[in-house]
Design an enzyme around this catalytic site. Structure first.
Site, PDB file in Angstrom:
ATOM      1  N   TYR A   2      -6.508  -2.252  -6.300  1.00 19.74           N
ATOM      2  CA  TYR A   2      -5.618  -3.297  -5.786  1.00 19.74           C
ATOM      3  C   TYR A   2      -4.867  -2.847  -4.534  1.00 19.74           C
ATOM      4  O   TYR A   2      -4.904  -1.699  -4.142  1.00 19.74           O
ATOM      5  CB  TYR A   2      -4.676  -3.850  -6.847  1.00 19.74           C
ATOM      6  N   GLU A   3      -4.217  -3.820  -3.886  1.00 22.02           N
ATOM      7  CA  GLU A   3      -3.580  -3.645  -2.571  1.00 22.02           C
ATOM      8  C   GLU A   3      -4.609  -3.255  -1.493  1.00 22.02           C
ATOM      9  O   GLU A   3      -4.311  -2.508  -0.566  1.00 22.02           O
ATOM     10  CB  GLU A   3      -2.449  -2.598  -2.626  1.00 22.02           C
ATOM     11  N   GLY A   4      -5.801  -3.776  -1.637  1.00 23.23           N
ATOM     12  CA  GLY A   4      -6.894  -3.420  -0.730  1.00 23.23           C
ATOM     13  C   GLY A   4      -7.621  -2.213  -1.292  1.00 23.23           C
ATOM     14  O   GLY A   4      -7.029  -1.144  -1.471  1.00 23.23           O
ATOM     15  N   ARG A  25       0.828  -1.204   0.000  1.00 22.62           N
ATOM     16  CA  ARG A  25       0.000   0.000   0.000  1.00 22.62           C
ATOM     17  C   ARG A  25       0.860   1.251   0.000  1.00 22.62           C
ATOM     18  O   ARG A  25       0.568   2.224  -0.708  1.00 22.62           O
ATOM     19  CB  ARG A  25      -0.927  -0.028   1.212  1.00 22.62           C
TER      20      ARG A  25
END
Length: 552
Positions: free
Chosen positions: A398-400, A264
């Site tokens: 993406y990445e949460g 993140r």
């Protein structure tokens, strides 16, 4: 460095002290950034058509060239042929490749979620077996967490692992796996069947892609990031050695969530780099094109876009490198071991989510406005604006997803408060002090309403308001601290600070007011500085147009 614990920026009793800023990079580090930037400009960008067409071998060739320049060993330990660069330095290297986002993503994965699981969680034998190859570029990794039926809810994964003698047998499908098509190995999360130390058996495995039973799906047909490899990883009675468990059986969630903190953070920084490139491309266009007898760059509404985007870029840049410096300082204080780096990332999970949200949403806004400045030509693939816009869209997913990160942030703060690491409250007449007090009032009321148990974050829109207040506060304070640390002669920096602070105060006032009505409390007061925002944006834009770059 005083700003050494995550979330401390919200605690009025913890003064931020000295922070890291981009002006702290030395000449040697600047040379490394220039190497990365020049490589992207001279080697990657000219191959754009081949990259986006996925011409066989092109991405692999560029990655090998990058490896020869040291660009695939940024964060790996020196003992295993890595550079072990300070986090802000490795971040700036990746940011410097932001012009071509598909290659940038490929390189980011190699330096992050595609290699760090072994560096941070592997035993000595695993590190010796895998890390030198990752550093040299001879091996490439990918991170296999998401499944067709489990995205944000990663622990609902259905991939299974069964021990059969001296081998694990894995079955399941992993979805949206970046770099899968060029990878030699995947870090695969699966649920061990049978009695394990962990309620779900959720475990991470090192899975070589040449192992029996491992295959890949077709390349996904995506909206953007055409050049990045995104495929399914399919496991059909896939067999791997027993010693390929990474970390502890049943503790895969520890790997998954801590590696995501790094991802993140880096996603925020690489999005920042692409935002700079998109705005600079638009600047070149509006300075060179005339309409109605004058440069497009001289029209007031175009300058509004330029001034606002430049201030936003400066604020996000200030926040990202402040966070990176603080994470790195905490890791150094712990001896810079793998455990110390993990602890530092976990401590600053809140700031990692801020970096991800702020960077990805900055890129979306800037890419959109850059295309608008190109006018009709921006809608043509012949010009760079269309590519920046379509490539930008994935960053918020993406990445949460940004929605998940907005839930993670209040939950993380709640844990820190419960552990006694931080305290909220205080007050003051300054805009920043009043913003922090307003957030504290709303957060405290939220805890009183929902309790501190599992149901605290069920009120998702309230969580988003709290998270957005935190983000606005961190960006505004980081900008002010950066300028105070490095006084400038150019008035543009003070103009940026005023614009960022005034807009943050207005945003927090609105969010706190809405949250207060929802919670049934009196709206907290926020001091809003008197500033001529229209004039500030125009002055910032004038400086940027004259300089020919949005980098202040």
């Amino acid at each position: 460095m005083s700003d050494i614990h995550g979330g401390a920026f919200l605690d009025p009793a913890q003064a931020p002290g000295t922070i890291f800023t981009p002006e702290d990079f030395d000449a040697e580090q600047q040379g490394l950034f220039e190497t990365a930037r020049r490589f992207c400009d001279e080697q990657v960008w000219p191959r754009l058509a081949d990259i986006e067409a996925k011409t066989p071998g092109v991405l692999e060739q560029l990655m090998q060239q990058a490896s020869e320049l040291g660009l695939t060993m940024l964060d790996l330990p020196e003992a295993y042929d890595g550079l072990d660069l300070p986090l802000p330095v490795s971040m700036r290297v990746l940011e410097s490749t932001g012009r071509e986002q598909s290659f940038m993503l490929t390189l980011m994965v190699q330096n992050g979620i595609g290699s760090l699981p072994v560096a941070l969680f592997g035993n000595e034998a695993q590190k010796a077996a895998w890390l030198p190859g990752f550093a040299s570029g001879e091996r490439r990794g990918c991170y296999c967490l998401t499944e067709p039926g489990s995205g944000s809810d990663a622990l609902a994964a259905r991939t299974t692992a069964v021990l059969d003698g001296d081998q694990w047998v894995l079955n399941g499908t992993k979805q949206f796996i970046t770099n899968a098509g060029i990878a030699d190995v995947g870090f695969v999360f699966a649920k061990v069947q049978g009695e394990v130390d962990g309620a779900t058996g959720f475990t991470c495995f090192i899975v070589p892609f040449d192992a029996p039973g491992v295959s890949l799906g077709a390349e996904e047909d995506k909206l953007g990031m055409y050049g990045s490899s995104t495929r399914q990883v399919i496991l059909q009675d896939a067999r791997i050695p027993r010693d390929h468990v990474l970390g502890q059986i049943g503790r895969g969630h520890v790997i998954a969530f801590n590696i995501l903190n790094n991802g993140r953070y880096k996603l925020g920084g690489t999005a920042l780099g692409s935002a700079k490139c998109a705005l600079d491309a638009a600047l070149e266009y509006v300075v060179g094109r005339k309409q109605f007898g004058q440069r497009i760059a001289d029209f007031g509404m175009i300058r509004r876009k330029i001034g606002q985007a430049t201030a936003d870029i400066y604020a996000v840049e200030s926040a990202i490198y402040r966070a990176g410096g603080a994470i790195d300082a905490l890791a150094d204080a712990g001896g810079r071991t793998g455990e110390a780096k993990l602890a530092a990332l976990q401590d600053f999970a809140l700031e990692c989510s801020i970096a991800k949200i702020a960077g990805s949403e900055l890129l979306g806004r800037v890419a959109d406005e850059a295309l608008q400045m190109f006018g009709g030509y921006g809608f043509l693939e012949e010009y760079p604006a269309a590519k920046y816009l379509r490539d930008a869209r994935i960053a918020r997913i993406y990445e949460g997803t940004n929605e998940i990160n907005r839930i993670v942030m209040p939950r993380t703060l709640l844990k820190k408060l419960g552990a006694g690491e931080l305290a909220l409250g205080g007050g003051g007449d300054s805009p920043l002090a009043s913003m922090k007090a307003a957030h504290a009032t709303c957060f405290t009321a939220a805890v009183e309403r929902h309790g501190s148990g599992r149901g605290f974050d069920a009120d998702q829109e309230l969580m988003a308001h709290l998270a957005d207040m935190m983000t606005a506060i961190y960006l505004a304070e980081s900008t002010a601290l950066r300028i105070a640390r490095h006084p400038r002669l150019q008035p543009v920096h003070e103009d940026v600070a005023q614009l960022v602070l005034a807009q943050a105060a207005a945003q927090v006032a609105q969010l706190a007011g809405e949250a207060a009505v929802h919670l049934g409390i009196s709206p907290p007061a926020v001091t809003r500085p008197a500033a001529d925002l229209l004039a500030l944006r125009q002055r910032i834009a004038a400086h940027v147009v004259d300089a020919g770059s949005c980098v202040l």
